[in-house]
Design an enzyme around this catalytic site. Structure first.
Site, short mmCIF file in Angstrom:
data_model
loop_
_atom_site.label_atom_id
_atom_site.label_comp_id
_atom_site.label_asym_id
_atom_site.label_seq_id
_atom_site.Cartn_x
_atom_site.Cartn_y
_atom_site.Cartn_z
N ARG B 131 -23.26 -6.56 -3.24
CA ARG B 131 -22.54 -8.08 -2.78
C ARG B 131 -21.81 -8.27 -3.79
O ARG B 131 -21.73 -9.54 -4.12
CB ARG B 131 -23.64 -8.65 -2.27
CG ARG B 131 -24.46 -8.74 -1.14
CD ARG B 131 -25.31 -9.93 -0.63
NE ARG B 131 -25.94 -9.40 0.51
CZ ARG B 131 -27.48 -9.05 0.33
NH1 ARG B 131 -27.91 -8.95 -0.96
NH2 ARG B 131 -28.23 -8.55 1.14
N LYS B 153 -6.19 -9.51 -2.95
CA LYS B 153 -6.67 -8.98 -1.65
C LYS B 153 -6.99 -7.45 -1.79
O LYS B 153 -6.36 -6.66 -2.42
CB LYS B 153 -5.25 -8.76 -1.01
CG LYS B 153 -4.81 -10.13 -0.39
CD LYS B 153 -3.87 -9.85 0.38
CE LYS B 153 -3.32 -11.31 1.27
NZ LYS B 153 -2.33 -11.26 2.35
N GLU B 195 9.64 -4.47 -4.07
CA GLU B 195 8.77 -5.71 -4.29
C GLU B 195 9.36 -6.70 -5.36
O GLU B 195 9.20 -7.87 -5.29
CB GLU B 195 7.17 -5.58 -4.64
CG GLU B 195 6.59 -4.66 -3.44
CD GLU B 195 6.00 -5.70 -2.38
OE1 GLU B 195 6.22 -6.81 -2.46
OE2 GLU B 195 5.26 -5.02 -1.40
N LYS B 237 4.37 -14.27 -8.45
CA LYS B 237 3.21 -14.31 -7.47
C LYS B 237 2.16 -15.08 -7.81
O LYS B 237 1.49 -15.38 -7.00
CB LYS B 237 2.90 -12.45 -7.35
CG LYS B 237 1.54 -12.28 -6.24
CD LYS B 237 1.55 -11.16 -5.94
CE LYS B 237 0.76 -11.14 -4.53
NZ LYS B 237 0.22 -9.31 -4.24
N GLU B 247 -4.89 -17.56 1.59
CA GLU B 247 -3.57 -17.39 2.66
C GLU B 247 -3.98 -18.53 3.62
O GLU B 247 -4.00 -18.13 5.05
CB GLU B 247 -3.74 -16.26 3.26
CG GLU B 247 -2.34 -15.84 3.68
CD GLU B 247 -1.95 -14.23 3.55
OE1 GLU B 247 -2.99 -13.36 3.60
OE2 GLU B 247 -0.96 -13.84 3.31
N ARG B 252 0.98 -18.92 0.85
CA ARG B 252 0.99 -17.41 0.63
C ARG B 252 1.81 -16.62 1.32
O ARG B 252 2.08 -15.42 0.99
CB ARG B 252 -0.29 -17.13 0.22
CG ARG B 252 -0.91 -15.94 -0.17
CD ARG B 252 -2.16 -15.50 -0.84
NE ARG B 252 -2.26 -14.23 -1.16
CZ ARG B 252 -3.29 -13.70 -1.71
NH1 ARG B 252 -3.99 -14.37 -2.41
NH2 ARG B 252 -3.35 -12.34 -2.06
N ASN B 256 4.72 -12.32 2.36
CA ASN B 256 4.82 -11.42 3.30
C ASN B 256 6.20 -10.87 3.91
O ASN B 256 6.38 -10.21 4.85
CB ASN B 256 3.99 -11.48 4.66
CG ASN B 256 2.50 -10.83 4.42
OD1 ASN B 256 2.39 -9.76 4.03
ND2 ASN B 256 1.27 -11.47 4.25
N HIS B 263 4.98 -3.03 7.91
CA HIS B 263 3.72 -2.68 8.45
C HIS B 263 3.92 -1.81 9.78
O HIS B 263 3.26 -0.82 10.02
CB HIS B 263 2.64 -3.67 8.66
CG HIS B 263 2.23 -4.27 7.18
ND1 HIS B 263 1.57 -5.51 7.06
CD2 HIS B 263 2.24 -3.70 6.00
CE1 HIS B 263 1.40 -5.72 5.79
NE2 HIS B 263 1.53 -4.68 5.15
N HIS B 276 5.19 2.50 0.54
CA HIS B 276 5.05 1.12 0.91
C HIS B 276 6.50 0.62 0.70
O HIS B 276 6.86 -0.31 1.33
CB HIS B 276 3.97 0.55 0.42
CG HIS B 276 3.83 -1.01 0.57
ND1 HIS B 276 3.42 -1.22 1.99
CD2 HIS B 276 3.96 -2.13 -0.13
CE1 HIS B 276 3.53 -2.64 2.08
NE2 HIS B 276 3.64 -3.04 0.92
#
Lengths: 373, 373
Positions: B131, B153, B195, B237, B247, B252, B256, B263, B276
């Site tokens: 956890r 993320k 990016e 960022k 988000e 945020r 994207n 994607h 990517h």
């Protein structure tokens, strides 16, 4: 979003105070049919992933699903086989993929309808699907009502250890209908009573006395007594969780009273051989004997637990299993820190203490002393 | 625990302010060898699960492992095949089981040594093992340094969608050594620049101009310029993430920009066909053309991006793929809310806006207009 008024759906409400993650447990009798109105009173829900098992689904999936639909909620029904083996990576993958195939998105909610296995599994899906979905619980076993509905622990098993993969993920609300307990198989009902007894031992001597004085109405599933023990158990657990949400201060660890032995018993006997509460009953008595051996707990107090658990039809004897395997399983317990065994040891009825550095041989004596004579 | 003084291990430090989850990114040149002292300056660590891929491991696993060991840290080394296919349920299960077999417990830490795939995968293991474990990142690609080191993320892919299973899980610290970029394959280095360009477009017109003016030193991997673009990208960022950690406010989502197309391109072309950043480059130009079609963005601004991305050696043309599959993939994007397509649309260089309810045919025209003429 309509204002929250979960009291409309319950005779009793237990508030779980966790700052912005606070929520209410609505406890009633016959309130299951109102789940649609209850959920929309809490959040604006338009799509629910309803997760249940095949036993519970037979009785309650359609009423719950229809109630949700009557509020305009699209429902994705996902049913897994009943039992601990469903708390697996494979079942999780199946649920993730089926939810995705039915167009789950970030605004979707997950609703768990079932016992502890379903709560843990569905909660893990909620915690991880699109990095976190709103989660609602409808626990349908006594064990789940008094244990899984407070705490936010969700997760799955690996073959080598229970609950080793998971998250802390609080529900937005919990709906408890004690009427569903009437149809619960006797063995499962009794199993849940072990955790109820546990709350008495760790926190509340008066509650323990109440249980001792009400064995017969408890066994008869008397409605008034049921509401009382479910609500008091939730309250007691909520007090502990509120002070140590992520089990970091050590306070929350007291809820694990009996559970190191319990988890070892479950692991070595094979998941499913013992119901969780049955293993808890055996484990609590091991921890009590450990308290005696460490000189902090009186034999009379072990005897009171033994008597109450026996009266409630719960197992109290330790079964003969491979002792090396039991020790090895205890060493993989999550409370272990860098190889040292730690136990929750009772000092009196109503007070337990997290005790580090327990010698392995003493821990094992408390186990073997429990063999049926 | 020694007091935090991460500045000792870096020429530059970027603070990521997230209340009790705040942490520092320590950016330097040649500071990788100090990882042991850096990590113990942040937390008391006695066991680290060090996760890497076979490409990165060849160069850096032993130096990092030795540095950790020299501080008395027990190290469990877990190496997975390089590439996107390792971000899977199967690989996660393997890592959970191997970590457990090597006695992971709640006090263990996870260290990610690698690019974005390793950061996402190791972070998911950290978020879910017992956890939640402390998590440290050592990003070794430009893309990971400017993107994965901020934001929290973590997650894995399902066959039908990228990053659909995961959590928000912040690292306790990020160590960036820009010297490792010297050995990065050219294609991967260039991919990371996409990016970097993105941050200019969405937030900082001066930074965009800086990039336009420094194409040659960027391509030469000039050390001073590298530190500047990595630090500025992380700062930008961090600003966004600090205001919208999970988000939820929509702010945020601007990160994207270009990513809905990206994607879809990655999914339909098959994970791994495009790096990517390459897919981001193509996706940003699609989003720019979408801005033109919606009447909010000037063709000249699309042209500036096209010119800069081309100069940086990045792909700009949309490949011919099954258009129905592209649309279907976009409809499974996590930004979709109840079936409605939402895009991050540029209004000028330095400003983008989350735009809901974009008609499907307009979104697809912005895609097909990008076919090579």
């Amino acid at each position: 979003m309509t204002p929250t008024d979960s009291t409309r759906f319950a005779s009793q409400t237990v508030h779980v105070p966790l700052s912005e993650r606070s929520y209410d447990i609505s406890i009633g009798t016959g309130n299951l049919a109102e789940v649609g109105r209850w959920i929309t009173s809490l959040r604006s829900v338009t799509h629910a992933v309803l997760i249940s098992d095949d036993h519970v689904a037979r009785h309650y999936l359609e009423p719950v699903s229809e109630s949700l639909k009557s509020e305009g909620i699209r429902v994705t029904k996902l049913v897994v086989p009943a039992g601990e083996p469903s708390k697996s990576v494979a079942t999780s993958q199946e649920l993730w993929e089926k939810a995705l195939a039915d167009r789950v998105d970030r605004k979707s909610s997950v609703v768990a309808l079932g016992g502890g296995v379903i709560g843990d599994l569905a909660g893990f899906i909620a915690a991880t699907m699109t990095r976190g979905l709103d989660f609602f619980q409808i626990p349908t076993t006594l064990l789940a009502q008094v244990d899984s509905s407070v705490g936010g622990k969700v997760g799955i098993n690996l073959p080598a250890a229970k609950n080793i993969v998971g998250c802390f993920w609080q529900p937005r609300g919990v709906l408890i209908d004690t009427a569903v307990l009437e149809t619960l198989p006797k063995r499962e009902y009794l199993s849940g009573l072990a955790e109820v007894v546990k709350y008495g031992v760790i926190l509340d001597p008066e509650f323990f006395e109440y249980l001792e004085a009400n064995v017969q109405p408890i066994l008869d599933r008397d409605a008034t007594v049921l509401q009382k023990i479910v609500a008091r158990s939730c309250e007691l657990k909520a007090q502990v969780v509120a002070e140590d949400e992520r089990e970091t201060t050590g306070l929350r660890a007291i809820l694990n009273y009996g559970h190191t032995y319990c988890h070892a018993l479950e692991t070595v006997s094979g998941y499913g051989e013992y119901l969780h509460g049955e293993a808890v009953a055996v484990g609590m008595l091991c921890a009590s004997r450990l308290g005696e051996k460490l000189g902090v707990f009186a034999p009379e107090a072990t005897e009171r637990q033994h008597k109450l658990l026996t009266a409630l039809g719960l197992p109290v004897d330790v079964p003969k299993l491979d002792e090396a395997a039991i020790l090895s399983a205890m060493q993989r317990d999550k409370k272990v820190e860098h190889g040292k065994l730690r136990f929750i040891v009772p000092h009196c009825i109503g007070k337990v203490v997290l005790t580090p550095d327990v010698p392995q041989d003493v821990a094992m004596q408390a186990w073997t002393d429990g063999y049926a004579s």
